[in-house]
Design an enzyme around this catalytic site. Structure first.
Site, PDB file in Angstrom:
ATOM      1  CB  VAL A  72     -20.791  -2.230 -16.662  1.00 24.06           C
ATOM      2  CG1 VAL A  72     -20.389  -1.738 -15.281  1.00 24.06           C
ATOM      3  CG2 VAL A  72     -21.525  -3.558 -16.556  1.00 24.06           C
ATOM      4  CB  CYS A  73     -21.320   3.463 -16.960  1.00 25.71           C
ATOM      5  SG  CYS A  73     -22.958   3.949 -16.376  1.00 25.71           S
ATOM      6  CB  ALA A  74     -19.473   5.334 -12.598  1.00 27.60           C
ATOM      7  CD  GLU A  76     -29.823   3.527 -14.205  1.00 32.56           C
ATOM      8  OE1 GLU A  76     -30.616   4.458 -14.481  1.00 32.56           O
ATOM      9  OE2 GLU A  76     -30.053   2.683 -13.309  1.00 32.56           O
ATOM     10  CG  MET A 100     -19.120  -0.318 -11.964  1.00 28.16           C
ATOM     11  SD  MET A 100     -19.121  -2.132 -11.893  1.00 28.16           S
ATOM     12  CE  MET A 100     -17.656  -2.456 -10.911  1.00 28.16           C
TER      13      MET A 100
END
Length: 375
Positions: A72-74, A76, A100
């Site tokens: 997971v990141c901010a 993609e 996110m």
């Protein structure tokens, strides 16, 4: 190996079904601590992606091989890069599609009740942000309460079930998320209702939502009865729907009560909050199903993913409803407050129509958890 995308809907199902998932979150530590994907059987490892640019070998022993792994990141991009690196060394992993940013905006519609004469009540669970909104449907007409800015979800859902949106309500002027109420009303020709005591600074026309208003949906006996319940804001208004459901806005949650300080009025409004909860709500039927506008923690979700409990149960179990000493109540409500929501003043001004940020700015303003409750 091919790296697969996991959608926000897929992850939401895992949360609701209490499945296990291992999340490798590659955002920076502060962002992860502030707000993450929560699941009862989720495990986490937070390593900022820039610490992994030279390779993932050093963290392989910390990533299980017997669980599904989600990176997971901010937004993609970084998670795809790290997922690819893990795949190259033989690991099977997925990444969160849209990051996110998408998690914050995903809405899961859940039917929470049948209404008299065949109507339905749907709850839209914004799982990543803790916002709850509603659609009351009867005989081809629909009313929406406390909608988010993701207006297409409601418009498309109404179209799918063959309902025309005729009324849109906000229980109060929101400070933690941008309302989609006006936009939906403009798109559908529906009436937009707002409590006038919260609307003194708004720049647009609205229908005044006042205590005792009765709004009928369809040609049946479905009615939405407005109950003035100040405290979170001075205009906060609850709804009793079909004499079965209490939409409590941000006054009462399943595990907590509303905070009265998002307009800087904690000391002024704490008395209103107590009166709404300890007097107005006490006069209502214990059998009413409470449907709040937010949830705080994942434990508040029922088995089907909905957030709802009987009023009588909350009077028995919710600490915020069981503080006899008024000074102790005042102290709880004015001193135990979490940080203000991200950009809450700008969000209030957007909801008043004073400013019109673009989509990217609106998204940025809303990032993070909701903070509408007393701790």
């Amino acid at each position: 190996m091919t790296v697969h995308a996991m959608t926000a809907k897929d992850v939401t199902k895992k949360v609701i079904n209490k499945e296990s998932l291992f999340i490798l979150d590659v955002r920076n530590e502060a962002d992860f601590k502030d707000w993450k994907i929560e699941g009862e059987n989720f495990d986490y490892l937070n390593i900022p992606y820039f610490d992994l640019l030279d390779g993932v070998e050093e963290i392989l022993d910390r990533i299980p091989t017997d669980k599904e792994v989600l990176v997971v990141c901010a937004k993609e991009g970084s998670s795809i890069m790290i997922a690819d690196m893990l795949s190259e060394v033989g690991r099977t992993v997925s990444y969160l599609e849209g990051g996110m940013k998408t998690w914050s905006e995903y809405l899961e519609p859940i039917k929470v009740g049948e209404l008299t004469g065949g109507g339905e009540l749907y709850q839209f669970v914004r799982i990543g942000k803790g916002c709850l909104s509603y659609m009351v449907v009867s005989e081809g007409e629909a009313a929406i309460i406390d909608s988010t800015r993701m207006t297409d979800v409601y418009l498309n859902f109404a179209k799918e079930i063959g309902a025309k949106i005729t009324h849109v309500f906000d229980t109060h002027l929101h400070a933690d998320h941008i309302s989609g109420g006006r936009k939906i009303a403009e798109a559908t020709g529906a009436a937009y209702w707002l409590p006038p005591k919260d609307a003194e600074e708004v720049t647009f026309e609205y229908s005044a939502l006042e205590d005792g208003n009765e709004v009928k949906i369809g040609h049946t006996t479905i009615n939405i009865h407005a109950l003035y319940s100040p405290g979170h804001t001075i205009g906060s208004t609850s709804f009793i729907v079909d004499e079965k459901f209490l939409l409590s806005g941000d006054i009462l949650f399943i595990d907590s009560i509303g905070r009265p300080d998002l307009a800087g009025k904690a000391e002024d409004w704490v008395g209103d909050l107590r009166e709404s909860l300890y007097k107005r709500y006490k006069e209502l039927s214990n059998d009413l199903m409470v449907l709040p506008a937010h949830f705080m923690i994942i434990d508040e979700l029922n088995e089907d993913g909905s957030v709802a409990k009987k009023l009588g149960t909350l009077f028995a179990e919710n600490h915020g409803l069981n503080i006899e000493d008024e000074d102790e109540f005042r102290k709880l409500v004015t001193e135990n407050l979490p940080p203000q929501p991200n950009a809450y003043q700008e969000i209030r001004e957007t909801n008043m129509g004073k400013i019109t940020p673009d989509d990217d700015k609106q998204r940025e303003m809303e990032i993070g958890p909701n903070r509408c409750a007393v701790r």
